[in-house]
Design a protein around this motif. Structure first.
Motif, PDB file in Angstrom:
ATOM      1  N   THR A  35       0.816  -1.218   0.000  1.00 45.88           N
ATOM      2  CA  THR A  35       0.000   0.000   0.000  1.00 45.88           C
ATOM      3  C   THR A  35       0.848   1.267   0.000  1.00 45.88           C
ATOM      4  OG1 THR A  35      -0.133   0.073   2.417  1.00 45.88           O
ATOM      5  CG2 THR A  35      -1.824  -1.204   1.255  1.00 45.88           C
ATOM      6  N   ALA A  36       2.177   1.145   0.191  1.00 45.33           N
ATOM      7  CA  ALA A  36       3.051   2.322   0.261  1.00 45.33           C
ATOM      8  C   ALA A  36       3.010   3.098  -1.055  1.00 45.33           C
ATOM      9  CB  ALA A  36       4.476   1.904   0.581  1.00 45.33           C
ATOM     10  N   ARG A  37       3.031   4.408  -0.940  1.00 46.47           N
ATOM     11  CA  ARG A  37       3.010   5.275  -2.118  1.00 46.47           C
ATOM     12  C   ARG A  37       4.129   6.299  -2.042  1.00 46.47           C
ATOM     13  NH1 ARG A  37       0.707   1.631  -3.510  1.00 46.47           N
ATOM     14  NH2 ARG A  37      -1.321   1.427  -4.540  1.00 46.47           N
ATOM     15  N   TRP A  38       4.632   6.680  -3.226  1.00 49.03           N
ATOM     16  CA  TRP A  38       5.798   7.555  -3.340  1.00 49.03           C
ATOM     17  C   TRP A  38       5.465   8.801  -4.144  1.00 49.03           C
ATOM     18  CZ3 TRP A  38      10.953   6.454  -1.726  1.00 49.03           C
ATOM     19  CH2 TRP A  38      11.097   5.219  -1.062  1.00 49.03           C
ATOM     20  N   PHE A 106      10.354   9.581   4.926  1.00 46.05           N
ATOM     21  CA  PHE A 106       9.096   8.961   5.330  1.00 46.05           C
ATOM     22  C   PHE A 106       8.169  10.080   5.780  1.00 46.05           C
ATOM     23  CE2 PHE A 106       6.548   7.118   8.928  1.00 46.05           C
ATOM     24  CZ  PHE A 106       5.650   6.438   8.117  1.00 46.05           C
ATOM     25  N   LEU A 107       7.067  10.264   5.059  1.00 41.73           N
ATOM     26  CA  LEU A 107       6.159  11.372   5.328  1.00 41.73           C
ATOM     27  C   LEU A 107       5.173  11.058   6.440  1.00 41.73           C
ATOM     28  CD1 LEU A 107       5.381  12.332   1.624  1.00 41.73           C
ATOM     29  CD2 LEU A 107       7.061  13.387   3.145  1.00 41.73           C
ATOM     30  N   GLY A 108       4.726   9.805   6.511  1.00 43.07           N
ATOM     31  CA  GLY A 108       3.763   9.430   7.526  1.00 43.07           C
ATOM     32  C   GLY A 108       2.767   8.413   7.000  1.00 43.07           C
ATOM     33  N   LEU A 109       1.776   8.140   7.806  1.00 50.52           N
ATOM     34  CA  LEU A 109       0.785   7.116   7.495  1.00 50.52           C
ATOM     35  C   LEU A 109      -0.601   7.741   7.434  1.00 50.52           C
ATOM     36  CD1 LEU A 109       0.137   3.962   7.314  1.00 50.52           C
ATOM     37  CD2 LEU A 109      -0.348   4.143   9.765  1.00 50.52           C
ATOM     38  N   LYS A 110      -1.321   7.508   6.341  1.00 57.73           N
ATOM     39  CA  LYS A 110      -2.734   7.890   6.265  1.00 57.73           C
ATOM     40  C   LYS A 110      -3.534   6.726   6.812  1.00 57.73           C
ATOM     41  CE  LYS A 110      -6.475  10.121   5.226  1.00 57.73           C
ATOM     42  NZ  LYS A 110      -7.437   9.224   5.918  1.00 57.73           N
ATOM     43  N   GLU A 111      -4.003   6.912   8.032  1.00 54.94           N
ATOM     44  CA  GLU A 111      -4.730   5.833   8.688  1.00 54.94           C
ATOM     45  C   GLU A 111      -6.166   5.766   8.199  1.00 54.94           C
ATOM     46  OE1 GLU A 111      -2.779   5.483  13.030  1.00 54.94           O
ATOM     47  OE2 GLU A 111      -3.660   7.434  12.603  1.00 54.94           O
ATOM     48  N   THR A 112      -6.681   4.556   8.121  1.00 53.87           N
ATOM     49  CA  THR A 112      -8.069   4.391   7.713  1.00 53.87           C
ATOM     50  C   THR A 112      -9.012   4.581   8.886  1.00 53.87           C
ATOM     51  OG1 THR A 112      -7.847   2.003   8.042  1.00 53.87           O
ATOM     52  CG2 THR A 112      -7.503   2.843   5.820  1.00 53.87           C
ATOM     53  N   GLY A 116      -4.521   8.213  15.345  1.00 53.98           N
ATOM     54  CA  GLY A 116      -3.972   7.755  16.607  1.00 53.98           C
ATOM     55  C   GLY A 116      -4.515   6.435  17.098  1.00 53.98           C
ATOM     56  N   THR A 117      -5.656   5.978  16.589  1.00 51.23           N
ATOM     57  CA  THR A 117      -6.247   4.762  17.136  1.00 51.23           C
ATOM     58  C   THR A 117      -5.464   3.517  16.757  1.00 51.23           C
ATOM     59  OG1 THR A 117      -7.712   4.613  15.218  1.00 51.23           O
ATOM     60  CG2 THR A 117      -8.560   5.752  17.160  1.00 51.23           C
ATOM     61  N   SER A 118      -4.748   3.568  15.629  1.00 59.82           N
ATOM     62  CA  SER A 118      -3.980   2.393  15.229  1.00 59.82           C
ATOM     63  C   SER A 118      -2.486   2.673  15.191  1.00 59.82           C
ATOM     64  CB  SER A 118      -4.441   1.913  13.843  1.00 59.82           C
ATOM     65  OG  SER A 118      -4.237   2.916  12.874  1.00 59.82           O
ATOM     66  N   ALA A 119      -2.080   3.845  15.709  1.00 63.19           N
ATOM     67  CA  ALA A 119      -0.665   4.199  15.710  1.00 63.19           C
ATOM     68  C   ALA A 119       0.087   3.301  16.680  1.00 63.19           C
ATOM     69  CB  ALA A 119      -0.490   5.657  16.104  1.00 63.19           C
ATOM     70  N   LEU A 120       1.189   2.735  16.209  1.00 63.37           N
ATOM     71  CA  LEU A 120       1.920   1.757  17.006  1.00 63.37           C
ATOM     72  C   LEU A 120       3.100   2.378  17.731  1.00 63.37           C
ATOM     73  CD1 LEU A 120       2.020  -1.162  14.435  1.00 63.37           C
ATOM     74  CD2 LEU A 120       0.494  -0.926  16.384  1.00 63.37           C
ATOM     75  N   PRO A 121       3.259   2.112  19.027  1.00 60.65           N
ATOM     76  CA  PRO A 121       4.469   2.551  19.721  1.00 60.65           C
ATOM     77  C   PRO A 121       5.670   1.745  19.261  1.00 60.65           C
ATOM     78  CG  PRO A 121       3.148   1.181  21.160  1.00 60.65           C
ATOM     79  CD  PRO A 121       2.333   1.400  19.919  1.00 60.65           C
ATOM     80  N   GLY A 137      -3.760   1.425   6.525  1.00 61.31           N
ATOM     81  CA  GLY A 137      -3.618   2.741   5.926  1.00 61.31           C
ATOM     82  C   GLY A 137      -2.569   2.749   4.839  1.00 61.31           C
ATOM     83  N   ILE A 138      -2.169   3.949   4.445  1.00 68.92           N
ATOM     84  CA  ILE A 138      -1.225   4.122   3.349  1.00 68.92           C
ATOM     85  C   ILE A 138       0.023   4.830   3.863  1.00 68.92           C
ATOM     86  CG2 ILE A 138      -0.857   5.105   1.052  1.00 68.92           C
ATOM     87  CD1 ILE A 138      -3.907   5.217   0.751  1.00 68.92           C
ATOM     88  N   PRO A 139       1.183   4.157   3.849  1.00 69.50           N
ATOM     89  CA  PRO A 139       2.439   4.851   4.182  1.00 69.50           C
ATOM     90  C   PRO A 139       2.900   5.674   2.975  1.00 69.50           C
ATOM     91  CG  PRO A 139       2.610   2.447   4.414  1.00 69.50           C
ATOM     92  CD  PRO A 139       1.393   2.732   3.611  1.00 69.50           C
ATOM     93  N   TYR A 140       3.358   6.884   3.236  1.00 68.78           N
ATOM     94  CA  TYR A 140       3.827   7.755   2.163  1.00 68.78           C
ATOM     95  C   TYR A 140       5.318   8.038   2.314  1.00 68.78           C
ATOM     96  CZ  TYR A 140      -0.890   8.772   0.483  1.00 68.78           C
ATOM     97  OH  TYR A 140      -2.151   8.664  -0.052  1.00 68.78           O
ATOM     98  N   PHE A 141       6.027   7.980   1.179  1.00 64.80           N
ATOM     99  CA  PHE A 141       7.448   8.304   1.116  1.00 64.80           C
ATOM    100  C   PHE A 141       7.677   9.318  -0.002  1.00 64.80           C
ATOM    101  CE2 PHE A 141       7.320   4.158   3.083  1.00 64.80           C
ATOM    102  CZ  PHE A 141       8.349   4.171   4.007  1.00 64.80           C
ATOM    103  N   SER A 142       8.831   9.965   0.052  1.00 60.56           N
ATOM    104  CA  SER A 142       9.172  10.920  -0.994  1.00 60.56           C
ATOM    105  C   SER A 142      10.670  10.890  -1.238  1.00 60.56           C
ATOM    106  CB  SER A 142       8.733  12.330  -0.592  1.00 60.56           C
ATOM    107  OG  SER A 142       8.897  13.224  -1.674  1.00 60.56           O
ATOM    108  N   ALA A 143      11.068  11.249  -2.455  1.00 62.46           N
ATOM    109  CA  ALA A 143      12.486  11.315  -2.814  1.00 62.46           C
ATOM    110  C   ALA A 143      12.657  12.268  -3.985  1.00 62.46           C
ATOM    111  CB  ALA A 143      13.020   9.929  -3.181  1.00 62.46           C
ATOM    112  N   ASP A 144      13.836  12.876  -4.072  1.00 57.65           N
ATOM    113  CA  ASP A 144      14.191  13.710  -5.216  1.00 57.65           C
ATOM    114  C   ASP A 144      15.275  12.992  -6.001  1.00 57.65           C
ATOM    115  OD1 ASP A 144      15.383  15.828  -6.922  1.00 57.65           O
ATOM    116  OD2 ASP A 144      14.090  17.148  -5.764  1.00 57.65           O
ATOM    117  N   ILE A 145      15.012  12.778  -7.292  1.00 57.65           N
ATOM    118  CA  ILE A 145      15.902  11.953  -8.114  1.00 57.65           C
ATOM    119  C   ILE A 145      16.831  12.787  -8.985  1.00 57.65           C
ATOM    120  CG2 ILE A 145      14.422   9.929  -8.096  1.00 57.65           C
ATOM    121  CD1 ILE A 145      14.411  12.430 -10.980  1.00 57.65           C
ATOM    122  N   ALA A 146      17.030  14.062  -8.637  1.00 52.93           N
ATOM    123  CA  ALA A 146      17.810  14.976  -9.479  1.00 52.93           C
ATOM    124  C   ALA A 146      19.235  14.501  -9.720  1.00 52.93           C
ATOM    125  CB  ALA A 146      17.826  16.372  -8.860  1.00 52.93           C
ATOM    126  N   ASP A 147      19.808  13.770  -8.768  1.00 52.04           N
ATOM    127  CA  ASP A 147      21.208  13.352  -8.889  1.00 52.04           C
ATOM    128  C   ASP A 147      21.370  11.977  -9.539  1.00 52.04           C
ATOM    129  OD1 ASP A 147      21.963  15.701  -7.605  1.00 52.04           O
ATOM    130  OD2 ASP A 147      21.857  14.779  -5.612  1.00 52.04           O
TER     131      ASP A 147
END
Length: 412
Positions: A35-38, A106-112, A116-121, A137-147
């Motif tokens: 489910t991870a998205r970039w 790592f940007l964070g998680l879009k919880e369904t 906070g109800t499903s956030a894991l310690p 939910g959906i974990p989101y990541f980001s990167a810049d590929i300029a190099d």
């Protein structure tokens, strides 16, 4: 007073799970989630998807499988001296370290479920794969590929799932990309662009000049001279190795943006810079300086730019502005419209003048109509906080202040 408005780029939908940014176990497990998205950038330009049959594009959200050829060898987090080697979890300087390949955020998680109800310690990540399996939910990541190699990047984009489904992908000028964003993706874009920009801009340690590397899933930069295997012969220890240093963490630069309203509530002060399009007037703005409160900055900027003294300063709302990493802090203030205006102090403005409410409303009505008539002047769109501040006032939603300073009407 009602709750302040939520402006474009604000209202982040993600649980950022900041306490798990140091966990290589969590990050390496969640990045593999189907489910991870970039969100990809090329020198700050976001990857935008165009779709057949609709003129409006959208922020391209790729899968880990799509972008994997760009990320380098695994593990992606917790890298060590040798490629493919996983660092020990008890070495602080290697917490979720990334020493090779593009920086990943790592940007964070879009919880369904509710936030906070499903956030894991972090204590639940003794078995990271099992723990990540519980996340909904959906974990989101980001990167810049300029190099990275351009041919490799093009190959990845051409083989992305979105392209196979009929979309066209292209890196787009970041401000032009705003038309492709809805409220949800705009908030993702704001966090992602500010973070990849910070990682791309900062390549060397400000304390000693050595190259830096990424830690904490893109949320910290550390000096390579601090690595356990670094050869520091005849070098002084890097000062960043002791204490806390703000240059090691992402920064946000606050800017006050404000409208001065006269005591009748019927006039507003707008200005124009010679660099902006002709006939375009907006709220005045300026960066916070060291040793200032927000209110201090409002007073200073109004005086420096327009020679106007203001009082009764009150907050309206804020707006993240990812160009590259500002926080616009919106204010209203009261001023005397009969006092002279001066733009010759810092010479930043080409012109500043008072406009009546009827003049502003006429421009807003004309902008909403489909015709070719040129308005008397132009004001910012509501996608920018300046446009929001102007419209709130024009619509009568701003408190009016009597000559004695008392509030005649509150927010509506």
């Amino acid at each position: 007073m009602v709750e302040a408005s939520q402006n474009l780029f604000g209202g982040s939908p993600l649980n950022r799970l900041s306490w798990l940014r140091t966990s290589r176990s969590f990050l390496n497990a969640v990045v593999a989630s189907p489910t991870a998205r970039w969100i990809l950038f090329n020198g700050g330009q976001p990857l935008i998807a165009s779709h057949v049959g609709t003129p409006k594009g959208s922020l391209a959200l790729l899968t880990t499988q799509d972008v994997k050829p760009l990320l380098g060898a695994e593990p992606f987090f917790g890298q060590c001296e040798q490629e493919g080697e996983l660092s020990s979890s008890d070495i602080p300087i290697l917490e979720a370290a990334r020493l090779r390949g593009p920086s990943i955020v790592f940007l964070g998680l879009k919880e369904t479920e509710n936030l906070g109800t499903s956030a894991l310690p972090s204590s639940e990540f003794k078995d990271p794969e099992a723990a990540v399996a519980k996340l909904t939910g959906i974990p989101y990541f980001s990167a810049d590929i300029a190099d990275l190699d351009e041919n490799k990047v093009n190959e990845v984009i051409e083989n992305a799932g979105l392209v196979k489904d009929g979309s066209t992908l292209a890196f787009t000028e970041p401000r032009a990309a705003m038309s492709s964003l809805d409220a949800y993706t705009a908030a993702l874009f704001a966090e992602a662009r500010s973070m990849v920009d910070w990682n791309q801009r900062n390549k060397f340690c400000p304390a000693c000049g050595s190259p830096v590397y990424s830690m904490w899933a893109g949320w910290k930069l550390s000096c390579t001279s601090l690595l356990p295997w670094a050869d520091n012969t005849d070098k002084k220890p890097c000062p960043s190795g002791r204490g806390l240093h703000n240059f090691a963490h992402p920064r946000t630069d606050p800017v006050v943006i404000m409208l001065a309203i006269d005591q009748s509530g019927e006039k507003v002060l707008l200005g124009r810079n010679e660099k902006i399009p002709p006939k375009f007037y907006s709220a005045l703005a300026g960066f916070i300086e060291p040793g200032e409160s927000f209110e201090d900055a409002v007073k200073r900027e109004m005086w420096e730019e327009a020679g106007v003294n203001v009082w009764n300063i009150r907050y309206h709302s804020g707006q993240p502005w990812p160009y590259p990493a500002n926080l616009m802090v919106g204010y209203y203030a009261t001023a005397d419209s009969s006092a002279p205006i001066r733009t010759d102090l810092d010479n930043e403005l080409e012109d500043a003048r008072w406009f009546t409410k009827e003049e502003v409303l006429a421009v807003l009505r004309q902008s909403a109509e489909v015709n070719n008539d040129e308005p008397a002047f132009k004001i910012p769109a509501p996608t920018a906080i300046a446009g929001v501040l102007i419209r709130y006032w024009a619509d009568g939603k701003v408190s009016e202040v009597n000559a004695n300073g008392s509030i005649a009407k509150a927010w509506m």
